[in-house]
Design a protein around this motif. Structure first.
Motif, PDB file in Angstrom:
ATOM      1  N   ARG A 258       0.698  10.827  -2.367  1.00 15.81           N
ATOM      2  CA  ARG A 258      -0.687  10.394  -2.646  1.00 15.81           C
ATOM      3  C   ARG A 258      -1.659  11.029  -1.655  1.00 15.81           C
ATOM      4  O   ARG A 258      -2.780  11.394  -2.017  1.00 15.81           O
ATOM      5  N   MET A 259      -1.241  11.173  -0.397  1.00 18.17           N
ATOM      6  CA  MET A 259      -2.077  11.824   0.604  1.00 18.17           C
ATOM      7  C   MET A 259      -2.327  13.278   0.219  1.00 18.17           C
ATOM      8  O   MET A 259      -3.450  13.776   0.333  1.00 18.17           O
ATOM      9  N   LEU A 260      -1.288  13.958  -0.247  1.00 19.44           N
ATOM     10  CA  LEU A 260      -1.437  15.347  -0.664  1.00 19.44           C
ATOM     11  C   LEU A 260      -2.390  15.454  -1.848  1.00 19.44           C
ATOM     12  O   LEU A 260      -3.249  16.339  -1.885  1.00 19.44           O
ATOM     13  N   SER A 261      -2.278  14.550  -2.780  1.00 18.97           N
ATOM     14  CA  SER A 261      -3.187  14.542  -3.927  1.00 18.97           C
ATOM     15  C   SER A 261      -4.635  14.342  -3.472  1.00 18.97           C
ATOM     16  O   SER A 261      -5.545  15.026  -3.955  1.00 18.97           O
ATOM     17  N   ALA A 262      -4.835  13.432  -2.538  1.00 18.76           N
ATOM     18  CA  ALA A 262      -6.188  13.201  -2.011  1.00 18.76           C
ATOM     19  C   ALA A 262      -6.715  14.449  -1.312  1.00 18.76           C
ATOM     20  O   ALA A 262      -7.885  14.819  -1.479  1.00 18.76           O
ATOM     21  N   ALA A 263      -5.873  15.125  -0.553  1.00 17.34           N
ATOM     22  CA  ALA A 263      -6.297  16.346   0.145  1.00 17.34           C
ATOM     23  C   ALA A 263      -6.622  17.456  -0.857  1.00 17.34           C
ATOM     24  O   ALA A 263      -7.615  18.170  -0.696  1.00 17.34           O
ATOM     25  N   ARG A 264      -5.814  17.578  -1.892  1.00 15.55           N
ATOM     26  CA  ARG A 264      -6.080  18.593  -2.920  1.00 15.55           C
ATOM     27  C   ARG A 264      -7.423  18.357  -3.606  1.00 15.55           C
ATOM     28  O   ARG A 264      -8.104  19.298  -3.989  1.00 15.55           O
ATOM     29  N   ASP A 265      -7.765  17.087  -3.778  1.00 16.86           N
ATOM     30  CA  ASP A 265      -9.033  16.736  -4.439  1.00 16.86           C
ATOM     31  C   ASP A 265     -10.193  16.628  -3.444  1.00 16.86           C
ATOM     32  O   ASP A 265     -11.291  16.246  -3.838  1.00 16.86           O
ATOM     33  N   ALA A 266      -9.921  16.933  -2.166  1.00 14.83           N
ATOM     34  CA  ALA A 266     -10.920  16.839  -1.092  1.00 14.83           C
ATOM     35  C   ALA A 266     -11.491  15.435  -0.963  1.00 14.83           C
ATOM     36  O   ALA A 266     -12.656  15.244  -0.646  1.00 14.83           O
ATOM     37  N   HIS A 267     -10.651  14.437  -1.199  1.00 15.05           N
ATOM     38  CA  HIS A 267     -11.035  13.035  -1.001  1.00 15.05           C
ATOM     39  C   HIS A 267     -10.573  12.618   0.395  1.00 15.05           C
ATOM     40  O   HIS A 267      -9.575  11.911   0.563  1.00 15.05           O
TER      41      HIS A 267
ATOM     42  N   ALA B 131      -6.394  20.863   4.965  1.00 16.04           N
ATOM     43  CA  ALA B 131      -7.377  20.317   5.903  1.00 16.04           C
ATOM     44  C   ALA B 131      -7.850  21.357   6.913  1.00 16.04           C
ATOM     45  O   ALA B 131      -8.975  21.255   7.417  1.00 16.04           O
ATOM     46  N   SER B 132      -7.043  22.351   7.193  1.00 14.32           N
ATOM     47  CA  SER B 132      -7.393  23.332   8.221  1.00 14.32           C
ATOM     48  C   SER B 132      -8.721  24.037   7.983  1.00 14.32           C
ATOM     49  O   SER B 132      -9.520  24.152   8.912  1.00 14.32           O
ATOM     50  N   PRO B 133      -9.003  24.533   6.789  1.00 17.31           N
ATOM     51  CA  PRO B 133     -10.308  25.188   6.589  1.00 17.31           C
ATOM     52  C   PRO B 133     -11.481  24.244   6.843  1.00 17.31           C
ATOM     53  O   PRO B 133     -12.492  24.647   7.416  1.00 17.31           O
ATOM     54  N   CYS B 134     -11.334  22.996   6.447  1.00 14.40           N
ATOM     55  CA  CYS B 134     -12.403  22.021   6.689  1.00 14.40           C
ATOM     56  C   CYS B 134     -12.600  21.794   8.178  1.00 14.40           C
ATOM     57  O   CYS B 134     -13.729  21.718   8.658  1.00 14.40           O
ATOM     58  N   MET B 135     -11.500  21.690   8.911  1.00 12.40           N
ATOM     59  CA  MET B 135     -11.586  21.473  10.353  1.00 12.40           C
ATOM     60  C   MET B 135     -12.173  22.704  11.034  1.00 12.40           C
ATOM     61  O   MET B 135     -12.965  22.581  11.967  1.00 12.40           O
ATOM     62  N   ALA B 136     -11.814  23.895  10.561  1.00 14.89           N
ATOM     63  CA  ALA B 136     -12.346  25.122  11.152  1.00 14.89           C
ATOM     64  C   ALA B 136     -13.854  25.211  10.937  1.00 14.89           C
ATOM     65  O   ALA B 136     -14.601  25.594  11.841  1.00 14.89           O
TER      66      ALA B 136
END
Length: 110
Positions: free
Chosen positions: A20-29, A82-87
């Protein structure tokens, strides 16, 4: 529930939350991901207690390692997403003496 069944139920619950965490990350939630991280931590803490004294057969160890492999693969994929967002967020802070101002501009305008 037997100790082994309880033990595997913990691993399966962790694997389900990591999915579920991976799904949320894929959807940028990202807020959903943060909420799920709390649930994930609680499950991992509960697993530590369930792990005491459980002896596994070779087949059970293989099942356990497959669940762990799935959890780690999900974790790696989440980190990649998440890495691109953090960068991008880190780049906003470079050269600024006021990180709070940048955050205010990012989140205050919403």
């Amino acid at each position: 529930m037997s100790p082994k069944a309880d033990y595997f139920a913990h691993y399966e619950a962790i694997a389900a939350v990591s999915e579920r965490m991976l799904s949320a990350a894929r959807d940028a939630h990202w807020n959903d991901l943060i909420d799920l991280e709390g649930e994930y931590r609680l499950l991992v803490d509960a697993l530590k207690a369930a792990d005491i004294g459980v002896r596994l057969t070779a087949d059970e160890r293989a099942r356990k390692f497959e669940l762990i492999r799935q959890i780690l693969a999900d974790d790696a994929a989440i980190r990649d997403l998440a890495s691109p967002c953090m960068a991008r967020l880190s780049a906003l802070f470079v050269g600024t003496a006021r990180p709070a101002r940048v955050l205010q501009e990012l989140y205050g305008a919403r």
